[in-house]
Design a protein around this motif. Structure first.
Motif, PDB file in Angstrom:
ATOM      1  N   LEU A   1       0.840  -1.189   0.000  1.00 46.91           N
ATOM      2  CA  LEU A   1       0.000   0.000   0.000  1.00 46.91           C
ATOM      3  C   LEU A   1       0.878   1.244   0.000  1.00 46.91           C
ATOM      4  O   LEU A   1       1.794   1.357   0.808  1.00 46.91           O
ATOM      5  CB  LEU A   1      -0.899   0.006   1.239  1.00 46.91           C
ATOM      6  CG  LEU A   1      -1.914   1.121   1.346  1.00 46.91           C
ATOM      7  CD1 LEU A   1      -2.946   1.001   0.230  1.00 46.91           C
ATOM      8  CD2 LEU A   1      -2.618   1.053   2.686  1.00 46.91           C
TER       9      LEU A   1
ATOM     10  N   LEU B   1       1.823   4.837   0.902  1.00 47.65           N
ATOM     11  CA  LEU B   1       1.510   5.724   2.013  1.00 47.65           C
ATOM     12  C   LEU B   1       1.943   7.141   1.684  1.00 47.65           C
ATOM     13  O   LEU B   1       2.898   7.333   0.955  1.00 47.65           O
ATOM     14  CB  LEU B   1       2.213   5.241   3.284  1.00 47.65           C
ATOM     15  CG  LEU B   1       1.817   3.851   3.762  1.00 47.65           C
ATOM     16  CD1 LEU B   1       2.625   3.478   4.991  1.00 47.65           C
ATOM     17  CD2 LEU B   1       0.335   3.748   4.024  1.00 47.65           C
TER      18      LEU B   1
ATOM     19  N   TYR C   1      -2.042   7.061   3.143  1.00 44.75           N
ATOM     20  CA  TYR C   1      -3.329   6.584   2.645  1.00 44.75           C
ATOM     21  C   TYR C   1      -4.411   7.236   3.498  1.00 44.75           C
ATOM     22  O   TYR C   1      -4.372   7.155   4.716  1.00 44.75           O
ATOM     23  CB  TYR C   1      -3.377   5.055   2.771  1.00 44.75           C
ATOM     24  CG  TYR C   1      -4.667   4.435   2.312  1.00 44.75           C
ATOM     25  CD1 TYR C   1      -4.916   4.238   0.958  1.00 44.75           C
ATOM     26  CD2 TYR C   1      -5.629   4.038   3.230  1.00 44.75           C
ATOM     27  CE1 TYR C   1      -6.103   3.652   0.535  1.00 44.75           C
ATOM     28  CE2 TYR C   1      -6.818   3.455   2.815  1.00 44.75           C
ATOM     29  CZ  TYR C   1      -7.044   3.268   1.459  1.00 44.75           C
ATOM     30  OH  TYR C   1      -8.208   2.693   1.038  1.00 44.75           O
ATOM     31  N   TYR C   2      -5.354   7.895   2.841  1.00 43.82           N
ATOM     32  CA  TYR C   2      -6.417   8.608   3.558  1.00 43.82           C
ATOM     33  C   TYR C   2      -7.730   7.876   3.348  1.00 43.82           C
ATOM     34  O   TYR C   2      -8.015   7.386   2.258  1.00 43.82           O
ATOM     35  CB  TYR C   2      -6.528  10.047   3.045  1.00 43.82           C
ATOM     36  CG  TYR C   2      -5.205  10.772   3.100  1.00 43.82           C
ATOM     37  CD1 TYR C   2      -4.675  11.181   4.318  1.00 43.82           C
ATOM     38  CD2 TYR C   2      -4.468  10.994   1.948  1.00 43.82           C
ATOM     39  CE1 TYR C   2      -3.449  11.819   4.382  1.00 43.82           C
ATOM     40  CE2 TYR C   2      -3.239  11.636   2.002  1.00 43.82           C
ATOM     41  CZ  TYR C   2      -2.737  12.041   3.215  1.00 43.82           C
ATOM     42  OH  TYR C   2      -1.525  12.664   3.273  1.00 43.82           O
ATOM     43  N   PHE C   3      -8.535   7.825   4.381  1.00 50.13           N
ATOM     44  CA  PHE C   3      -9.776   7.066   4.314  1.00 50.13           C
ATOM     45  C   PHE C   3     -10.828   7.676   5.235  1.00 50.13           C
ATOM     46  O   PHE C   3     -10.535   8.495   6.101  1.00 50.13           O
ATOM     47  CB  PHE C   3      -9.541   5.606   4.710  1.00 50.13           C
ATOM     48  CG  PHE C   3      -8.993   5.452   6.107  1.00 50.13           C
ATOM     49  CD1 PHE C   3      -9.839   5.350   7.203  1.00 50.13           C
ATOM     50  CD2 PHE C   3      -7.623   5.412   6.327  1.00 50.13           C
ATOM     51  CE1 PHE C   3      -9.340   5.228   8.497  1.00 50.13           C
ATOM     52  CE2 PHE C   3      -7.111   5.286   7.612  1.00 50.13           C
ATOM     53  CZ  PHE C   3      -7.982   5.192   8.699  1.00 50.13           C
TER      54      PHE C   3
ATOM     55  N   LYS D   1      -6.031   8.359   8.625  1.00 52.11           N
ATOM     56  CA  LYS D   1      -4.883   8.276   7.727  1.00 52.11           C
ATOM     57  C   LYS D   1      -3.951   7.170   8.184  1.00 52.11           C
ATOM     58  O   LYS D   1      -3.838   6.875   9.373  1.00 52.11           O
ATOM     59  CB  LYS D   1      -4.151   9.613   7.673  1.00 52.11           C
ATOM     60  CG  LYS D   1      -3.664  10.122   9.025  1.00 52.11           C
ATOM     61  CD  LYS D   1      -3.117  11.528   8.916  1.00 52.11           C
ATOM     62  CE  LYS D   1      -2.756  12.088  10.287  1.00 52.11           C
ATOM     63  NZ  LYS D   1      -2.169  13.422  10.187  1.00 52.11           N
TER      64      LYS D   1
ATOM     65  N   LEU E   1      -7.586  -2.180   5.211  1.00 51.75           N
ATOM     66  CA  LEU E   1      -6.816  -2.815   4.134  1.00 51.75           C
ATOM     67  C   LEU E   1      -7.560  -3.882   3.357  1.00 51.75           C
ATOM     68  O   LEU E   1      -7.342  -4.044   2.161  1.00 51.75           O
ATOM     69  CB  LEU E   1      -5.531  -3.429   4.710  1.00 51.75           C
ATOM     70  CG  LEU E   1      -4.542  -2.433   5.273  1.00 51.75           C
ATOM     71  CD1 LEU E   1      -3.426  -3.161   5.983  1.00 51.75           C
ATOM     72  CD2 LEU E   1      -3.993  -1.544   4.176  1.00 51.75           C
TER      73      LEU E   1
ATOM     74  N   MET F   1     -11.973   5.300   0.467  1.00 46.82           N
ATOM     75  CA  MET F   1     -10.692   5.933   0.205  1.00 46.82           C
ATOM     76  C   MET F   1     -10.938   7.416  -0.069  1.00 46.82           C
ATOM     77  O   MET F   1     -11.925   7.782  -0.711  1.00 46.82           O
ATOM     78  CB  MET F   1     -10.041   5.286  -1.014  1.00 46.82           C
ATOM     79  CG  MET F   1      -8.651   5.760  -1.273  1.00 46.82           C
ATOM     80  SD  MET F   1      -7.936   4.795  -2.619  1.00 46.82           S
ATOM     81  CE  MET F   1      -7.629   6.101  -3.772  1.00 46.82           C
TER      82      MET F   1
ATOM     83  N   SER G   1      -9.008  11.252  -1.251  1.00 42.71           N
ATOM     84  CA  SER G   1      -7.828  11.972  -1.718  1.00 42.71           C
ATOM     85  C   SER G   1      -7.350  12.855  -0.566  1.00 42.71           C
ATOM     86  O   SER G   1      -8.072  13.060   0.423  1.00 42.71           O
ATOM     87  CB  SER G   1      -8.183  12.839  -2.930  1.00 42.71           C
ATOM     88  OG  SER G   1      -9.026  13.911  -2.527  1.00 42.71           O
ATOM     89  N   ARG G   2      -6.173  13.405  -0.696  1.00 39.89           N
ATOM     90  CA  ARG G   2      -5.664  14.293   0.352  1.00 39.89           C
ATOM     91  C   ARG G   2      -6.588  15.499   0.531  1.00 39.89           C
ATOM     92  O   ARG G   2      -6.889  15.909   1.657  1.00 39.89           O
ATOM     93  CB  ARG G   2      -4.244  14.740   0.008  1.00 39.89           C
ATOM     94  CG  ARG G   2      -3.610  15.581   1.096  1.00 39.89           C
ATOM     95  CD  ARG G   2      -2.172  15.825   0.810  1.00 39.89           C
ATOM     96  NE  ARG G   2      -2.042  16.999  -0.028  1.00 39.89           N
ATOM     97  CZ  ARG G   2      -0.905  17.626  -0.264  1.00 39.89           C
ATOM     98  NH1 ARG G   2       0.211  17.169   0.251  1.00 39.89           N
ATOM     99  NH2 ARG G   2      -0.865  18.684  -1.021  1.00 39.89           N
TER     100      ARG G   2
END
Length: 147
Positions: free
Chosen positions: A10, A12, A14-16, A24, A56, A65, A67-68
């Motif tokens: 994955l 990194l 990673y934002y969710f 994050k 995950l 998921m 985006s920033r």
């Protein structure tokens, strides 16, 4: 709880969003990853490596998921909705709330100009809030994400 988690393949950070609260997964100092989720009580970051499998491996339908940019906006939506206080950042949360409540009272969506105003204010409050968290020693604070 382990200090970090080693995510298989994955990228990194990673934002969710996990049950509508943003989080994050970031590089940990020991080479693995650390998972942090926003606290609606304090606006700070809570370590949540315990949700790694959900994040995950999709063991829940309530993981999305982000985006920033979406992450920053979601974090500030949570802070603006759940936190109250005094000072400049809370005055900006009040301004955002007033813009959104006006549109809601008029039974309409935000105009393009209002949307840009709200998004810009949230980027600003993100930096302000994260800078204060960093000053207070929150290990997950990162004011640079709103850049």
């Amino acid at each position: 709880m382990p200090e970090s988690y080693d995510p298989p393949g994955l990228a990194l950070p990673y934002y969710f969003s996990y049950y509508r609260f943003p989080g994050k997964m970031v590089d940990a100092s020991n080479g693995g990853a650390a998972i942090w989720r926003i606290s609606a009580d304090s606006g700070g970051w809570e370590p949540r490596n315990d949700i790694a499998d959900d994040i995950l491996f999709g063991t829940t339908q309530d993981v999305q998921m982000l985006s920033r940019t979406e992450f920053v906006q979601e974090v500030e939506w949570v802070r603006g909705r759940y936190l109250r206080g005094d000072g400049p950042v809370f005055a900006l949360y009040d301004t955002i709330r007033a813009v959104e409540e006006t549109a809601e009272a008029e039974n309409r969506r935000l105009t393009g100009r209002e949307r840009l105003l709200v998004e810009g204010l949230r980027r600003r409050t993100y930096v302000m809030f994260e800078t204060e968290l960093l000053r207070q020693g929150d290990p997950a604070a990162d004011p640079t994400l709103a850049d």
